[in-house]
Design a protein around this motif. Sequence first.
Motif, PDB file in Angstrom:
ATOM      1  N   ALA A 140     -48.288  23.084  -7.846  1.00 29.33           N
ATOM      2  CA  ALA A 140     -47.448  24.304  -8.016  1.00 29.33           C
ATOM      3  C   ALA A 140     -48.316  25.533  -7.537  1.00 29.33           C
ATOM      4  O   ALA A 140     -49.440  25.605  -7.638  1.00 29.33           O
ATOM      5  N   THR A 141     -47.344  26.524  -7.025  1.00 32.70           N
ATOM      6  CA  THR A 141     -47.904  27.797  -6.769  1.00 32.70           C
ATOM      7  C   THR A 141     -47.194  29.011  -7.293  1.00 32.70           C
ATOM      8  O   THR A 141     -46.201  28.949  -7.991  1.00 32.70           O
ATOM      9  N   SER A 142     -47.901  30.069  -7.228  1.00 29.29           N
ATOM     10  CA  SER A 142     -47.175  31.512  -7.691  1.00 29.29           C
ATOM     11  C   SER A 142     -46.315  32.200  -6.794  1.00 29.29           C
ATOM     12  O   SER A 142     -45.905  33.199  -6.861  1.00 29.29           O
ATOM     13  N   ILE A 143     -45.806  31.361  -5.692  1.00 27.61           N
ATOM     14  CA  ILE A 143     -44.871  32.009  -4.869  1.00 27.61           C
ATOM     15  C   ILE A 143     -43.487  31.857  -5.223  1.00 27.61           C
ATOM     16  O   ILE A 143     -43.119  31.002  -5.650  1.00 27.61           O
ATOM     17  N   CYS A 144     -42.869  32.941  -4.764  1.00 28.38           N
ATOM     18  CA  CYS A 144     -41.515  33.378  -4.933  1.00 28.38           C
ATOM     19  C   CYS A 144     -40.616  32.625  -3.762  1.00 28.38           C
ATOM     20  O   CYS A 144     -40.925  33.117  -2.810  1.00 28.38           O
ATOM     21  N   SER A 145     -39.638  31.932  -4.089  1.00 29.24           N
ATOM     22  CA  SER A 145     -38.924  31.218  -2.857  1.00 29.24           C
ATOM     23  C   SER A 145     -37.471  31.173  -3.241  1.00 29.24           C
ATOM     24  O   SER A 145     -37.128  31.694  -4.384  1.00 29.24           O
ATOM     25  N   ALA A 146     -36.738  30.857  -2.073  1.00 33.54           N
ATOM     26  CA  ALA A 146     -35.198  30.990  -2.371  1.00 33.54           C
ATOM     27  C   ALA A 146     -34.571  29.797  -1.700  1.00 33.54           C
ATOM     28  O   ALA A 146     -35.214  28.867  -0.997  1.00 33.54           O
ATOM     29  N   GLU A 147     -33.066  29.729  -2.022  1.00 31.11           N
ATOM     30  CA  GLU A 147     -32.307  28.714  -1.329  1.00 31.11           C
ATOM     31  C   GLU A 147     -32.620  28.801  -0.011  1.00 31.11           C
ATOM     32  O   GLU A 147     -32.499  29.820   0.711  1.00 31.11           O
TER      33      GLU A 147
END
Length: 299
Positions: free
Chosen positions: A244-251
């Motif tokens: 798990a990471t604190s990164i924001c991702s998207a489709e």
Amino acid sequence: MSVRLRRVICGVAIVAAAVTTLLAATLSAPASAAPVTALLDPAAVKALIDGRAALGLPAEVADYGVDEQSGRLVVELTGSRTPAVDALLSGVDPNVLDVRTDAPAPRHHAAAVKGGDTIISGSRRCTLGFAATARGRTWLLTAGHCTRGSGTWSVETAGDVLTPIGSQARTASAGTDVGVVPVTGSGVQVRGLVGSVAVRGSTPAAVGSPVCLYGSTSGRVCGTVTGLDRTVNFEGTIQYGMTATSICSAEGDSGGPYITSSGQAQGIHSGGGTGRGCTSYLTPIGPALSAFGLRLLTS
């Protein structure tokens, strides 16, 4: 018809045949029979050579063209002058020519493929993760939920041009969200890069360590590792051993590579959650490679 008349007709036919043969020989004579002097019109020499080149150029010829300053036809060769080159230039006044050797051989540049690039199969858009090799073949890692049931994959390069990569992708067994695409496209050059970062190895990052994701939608986004060996519930699909990471991702980021600033590959993006901050999950690179018996391609 008298015998004399038949002899006259036969003689005329023989003479006509001889004239035809002589004319054909004259028209097909090598250009050396009439040297072409084009110092006053250098384009004429190039037009002559272009006509011959249409039938095939010797492999040694890299390029040729008229030098605007000297008015001579410059011929660049990748090696020494050969009989095939002599035949190409036959009949041209040597004073018009400037033949040079040891020029580099021209080649079309292949599409350079690297981690973080957009890959497309039909209506599916995902992200290329890492390159790997096995048994003399190159494979590209991405997310398993991208490759499952997919067809031919292409990489999107500059100008939204799609270059075919390959088909017959493979998907890991349930519980491991990783897939691989074999590189079979002739116009693809695979590099051990993620963005501009050279892939150097696969040492796992500890909790709290900085790491970056390269996604086709989000681009380069960074955060820290927040957890290891997580079991994650993706809307009823269970994935094991995830980081798990604190990164924001998207489709569209699915399949994207996680890597450290020192070039240590971390894993393949699977998905994320929104709400209180951001959380993104990746399949560690070790299990991703071992699922297919692959070796990470490094620079």
